[in-house]
Design an enzyme around this catalytic site. Structure first.
Site, PDB file in Angstrom:
ATOM      1  N   HIS A  18      24.429  -8.180  14.414  1.00  0.00           N
ATOM      2  CA  HIS A  18      25.259  -8.005  15.613  1.00  0.00           C
ATOM      3  C   HIS A  18      26.728  -8.260  15.274  1.00  0.00           C
ATOM      4  O   HIS A  18      27.613  -7.496  15.671  1.00  0.00           O
ATOM      5  CB  HIS A  18      24.862  -8.999  16.712  1.00  0.00           C
ATOM      6  N   LYS A  42      12.041  -9.083  29.261  1.00  0.00           N
ATOM      7  CA  LYS A  42      11.490 -10.116  28.365  1.00  0.00           C
ATOM      8  C   LYS A  42      12.063 -11.483  28.777  1.00  0.00           C
ATOM      9  O   LYS A  42      13.213 -11.561  29.197  1.00  0.00           O
ATOM     10  CB  LYS A  42      11.921  -9.884  26.903  1.00  0.00           C
ATOM     11  N   ARG A  91      19.622   0.837  13.673  1.00  0.00           N
ATOM     12  CA  ARG A  91      19.069   0.306  12.423  1.00  0.00           C
ATOM     13  C   ARG A  91      18.213   1.321  11.695  1.00  0.00           C
ATOM     14  O   ARG A  91      18.383   1.561  10.526  1.00  0.00           O
ATOM     15  CB  ARG A  91      18.232  -0.945  12.722  1.00  0.00           C
ATOM     16  N   SER A 129      16.646  -9.979  16.263  1.00  0.00           N
ATOM     17  CA  SER A 129      16.582 -11.312  16.871  1.00  0.00           C
ATOM     18  C   SER A 129      15.142 -11.809  16.929  1.00  0.00           C
ATOM     19  O   SER A 129      14.885 -12.998  16.742  1.00  0.00           O
ATOM     20  CB  SER A 129      17.167 -11.289  18.285  1.00  0.00           C
TER      21      SER A 129
END
Ligand code: ADP
Length: 166
Positions: A18, A42, A91, A129
């Site tokens: 990040h 979440k 990514r 994460s």
């Protein structure tokens, strides 16, 4: 006209991946507002306030970066801030479908806001994460994954969680 960009995410917690995106986009836009999402489906490990304060700490060397929590629609948050760009990191191919769908939906809702994708630096392309949270939970070394100031906060949090304290 100032070119303002919003970089939204959960940042639960912020990783070196990040931070790399933030540093690179801070060179491209006049102002970056990191938006910490507070209405995720979440349940996060860290509260929005904790995620904001970690981000403030790791971006303090960047003058044109600001951190804020937000709720509700990203395009509404971006409009309120007069941002014309949303930044996202890509990514791998697996990110692509979801990101494309979000970008197109956002553009239909707010035609004057564009999504700007930065491909991840190779050394962070594996990093997420959720992987960081797993490694920390089992006592693994997270020094290669998160900024130094996040390490003690992360270990403290997973330990407290295991002890049943919020
Ligand atoms: P979200 O839950 O919205 O995907 P994240 O906090 O996981 O929030 O990610 C925020 C943004 O940062 C997303 O655009 C994501 O693709 C990007 N990102 C996450 N990890 C990395 C990484 N290792 N390198 C580059 N970009 C990343």
């Amino acid at each position: 006209m100032e070119r303002i960009a919003v970089y939204p995410g959960s940042f639960d917690p912020v990783t070196l991946g990040h931070l790399d995106i933030i540093e690179r986009s801070a060179k491209i836009f006049d102002k970056i507002i990191v938006g910490v999402l507070n209405n995720n489906s979440k349940i996060p490990l860290f509260s929005a306030e904790e995620r904001v304060s970690m981000l403030v700490e790791v971006t303090k060397h960047l003058e044109n970066v600001q951190v804020m929590a937000f709720e509700g629609l990203l395009v509404d948050f971006a409009s309120q801030l007069h941002a014309s760009v949303i930044i996202r990191g890509l990514r791998a191919v697996t990110d692509f479908e979801y990101e494309l769908q979000m970008a197109q939906t956002n553009r239909i809702m707010q035609g004057n806001i564009d999504t700007f994708f930065l491909t991840t630096s190779l050394e962070y392309s594996y990093l997420s994460s959720s992987v960081v949270r797993e490694v920390a939970k089992f006592g693994g070394d997270v020094a290669k994954f998160v900024p130094a100031s996040v390490i003690p906060v992360l270990y403290k949090k997973v330990r407290r969680k295991e002890d049943g304290i919020k």
